[in-house]
Design a protein around this motif. Structure first.
Motif, mmCIF file in Angstrom:
data_model
loop_
_atom_site.group_PDB
_atom_site.id
_atom_site.type_symbol
_atom_site.label_atom_id
_atom_site.label_comp_id
_atom_site.label_asym_id
_atom_site.label_seq_id
_atom_site.Cartn_x
_atom_site.Cartn_y
_atom_site.Cartn_z
ATOM 1 N N ARG A 163 0.846 -1.190 0.000
ATOM 2 C CA ARG A 163 0.000 0.000 0.000
ATOM 3 C C ARG A 163 0.883 1.242 0.000
ATOM 4 N N ALA A 164 0.286 2.375 -0.318
ATOM 5 C CA ALA A 164 0.926 3.659 -0.064
ATOM 6 C C ALA A 164 0.494 4.108 1.325
ATOM 7 N N THR A 169 -1.627 9.694 -9.209
ATOM 8 C CA THR A 169 -2.615 9.351 -8.184
ATOM 9 C C THR A 169 -2.026 9.394 -6.781
ATOM 10 N N ARG A 199 -0.923 5.418 4.595
ATOM 11 C CA ARG A 199 -2.184 6.104 4.872
ATOM 12 C C ARG A 199 -1.972 7.257 5.843
ATOM 13 N N THR A 207 -0.902 0.497 -7.458
ATOM 14 C CA THR A 207 -1.951 -0.391 -7.939
ATOM 15 C C THR A 207 -1.800 -1.731 -7.242
ATOM 16 N N ALA A 217 3.780 2.151 -8.976
ATOM 17 C CA ALA A 217 3.501 3.358 -8.186
ATOM 18 C C ALA A 217 3.405 4.530 -9.149
ATOM 19 N N ASP A 269 -0.442 6.965 -5.488
ATOM 20 C CA ASP A 269 -0.852 5.682 -4.946
ATOM 21 C C ASP A 269 -0.183 4.559 -5.750
ATOM 22 N N GLY A 282 0.225 8.693 1.141
ATOM 23 C CA GLY A 282 0.328 8.453 -0.285
ATOM 24 C C GLY A 282 1.744 8.193 -0.753
ATOM 25 N N TYR A 283 1.843 7.937 -2.049
ATOM 26 C CA TYR A 283 3.138 7.721 -2.675
ATOM 27 C C TYR A 283 3.779 9.074 -2.933
#
Length: 454
Positions: free
Chosen positions: A200-201, A399, A203, A403, A395, A401, A218-219
């Motif tokens: 995940r990126a 976004t 939170r 995938t 990444a 984020d 986020g990323y």
């Protein structure tokens, strides 16, 4: 595979039939790769549906064809060595081809230095898997007219005739038992529980107001990347499983002219910043032998660069031994920095990789720029992390984020490795007595008759 691609987009669960290019649209390499993956999936599924899980073409006059038949060796050969028949054998829709008549067990092109059994009852079986090859491992791929840059890469089907004298629990070295319960042998050779990963990126720490951005969420990377997390040392080895990671899918490699201890002489100097090897960079020394045997390469940090003479030499901080050029040695770059972890940062293992055991209570590691991963705990009886198994995920800066599939609750799903997948087929039972040739006690192959149009 370690190809330099933007992402791997093929998803068998979507049941796509083809990729359709549209006029005036941007076309990505991933689109073409997905079309090939769709077609290959359908061809392999068709072959398996028609042939079955494994089989070799057989003559209509009866019997089973010569493909991968295990025979006693010719006179004068070392005890325990046997021959492998020339021909084709299909395993899970994949065509294994032996081009050499009377190939010796010890002469297999894709199984360097196999151990020669001495005594007892052994099962000879086929181990089949897909290997990625770039111009670093096979120079014939490179177009020399371009003056150095590579183009596409390749994959090839690797087959290895292997031996085992250990049966799965409840099974025995019996012809009918092996044929009727081959699924148990497959599960024994490649356990289903090869470990899970979630990604995940990072939170935010709480609900955000509509117009408030959390700078820590986020990323945060400056470029689009394809991250790769790969098991370096598998379960069952001293120190427990370890892993490495790359933001370029592990695709930055440098073939070596020679390797002697800490001196690695590159075939070509790095072309740009992306392929550079600055001091402190983590590299893995890989060659054909380590890849084909599924063993981790030696990890080392770049200590110095010597480019004063005719050679471009990377000085390593670890003695990596000596590897001859015919084994296609190379340096593969990994991206975790030279720091020890703590908290949500992974800790460094003695071999230079990262310990898979999580440090924080919820199990999330932070790699860099908000990228986080979580492994299934390795200290469980049914979890067997295996060297070379890997996960990839894109990444994207647009976004902020990555995938990654979601689970039913909306969180990141825990997924098995994307590869490397092995497929197996039984060949023969062997009886070995010290000092005597191998005796084949049962032919376990299956034949099939080619379809003939009337």
């Amino acid at each position: 595979m370690h190809a330099d691609v933007e992402r791997f987009s093929f998803d068998q669960g979507k049941h796509f039939l083809r990729v359709i290019q549209q006029q005036g649209r941007v076309t990505l390499p991933a689109d073409g790769n997905e079309q090939v993956a769709i077609l290959l999936h359908h061809l392999q599924a068709l072959a398996e549906d028609v042939i079955g899980p494994y089989g070799t073409p057989s003559p209509r006059t009866g019997g089973i064809g010569p493909g991968f038949r295990i025979d006693a060796p010719p006179a004068g050969q070392e005890a325990g060595v046997f021959r492998i028949g020339q021909g084709r054998y299909w395993v899970r829709g994949r065509a294994c081809e032996n081009d050499t008549d009377g190939l010796l067990y010890t002469g297999q092109p894709d199984l360097p230095g196999p151990a020669i059994p001495v005594t007892g009852t052994w099962l000879a079986y086929l181990d089949v898997w897909e290997r990625h090859l770039s111009a670093a491992e096979d120079d014939s791929i490179r177009e020399v007219a371009l003056g150095g840059p590579d183009t596409c890469t390749r994959t090839r089907l690797v087959w290895q005739v292997r031996l085992t004298d250990t049966a799965p629990p409840g099974r025995q070295f019996d012809k009918d038992d092996i044929r009727n319960h081959w699924d148990a042998w497959e599960a024994f050779l490649q356990p289903a529980g090869r470990g899970l990963l979630a990604a995940r990126a990072r939170r935010g720490k709480g609900p955000l107001e509509p117009c408030v951005a959390d700078p820590a969420a986020g990323y945060l990377g400056p470029e689009n990347q394809l991250y790769r997390v790969q098991i370096h040392r598998g379960s069952g080895e001293e120190g427990g499983p370890t892993f490495t990671w790359s933001r370029d899918n592990g695709s930055v490699v440098h073939p070596l002219l020679r390797l002697n201890g800490t001196a690695a002489v590159l075939r070509d100097p790095p072309r740009d910043r992306r392929t550079a090897l600055p001091v402190g960079t983590l590299v893995e020394v890989v060659d054909d032998r380590s890849t084909l045997l599924g063993r981790p390469g030696t990890l080392a940090r770049v200590k110095d660069i010597d480019d004063e003479g005719d050679d471009y030499t990377v000085v390593l901080d670890t003695d990596a031994g000596t590897i001859e050029a015919d084994r296609h040695p190379l340096l593969r770059r990994w991206d975790h920095p030279d720091v020890d972890g703590g908290g949500d940062l992974p800790r460094r293992a003695a071999d230079g990789a990262l310990l898979l055991t999580a440090q924080d209570p919820v199990g999330w590691f932070t790699l860099e720029d908000g990228i986080q991963i979580r492994f299934q705990p390795p200290d469980t009886a049914d979890v067997h992390y295996r060297t070379g198994d890997y996960w990839t995920f894109p990444a994207r800066t647009a976004t902020g984020d990555i995938t990654w599939p979601a689970d039913p609750s909306g969180g990141p799903a825990d997924l098995p490795p994307q590869g490397v997948e092995h497929f197996y087929a039984p060949l023969a039972l062997l009886s070995l007595v010290p000092g005597q040739p191998a005796a084949v006690t049962a032919d376990l192959r299956t034949g099939f008759h080619p379809v003939r149009v009337q």
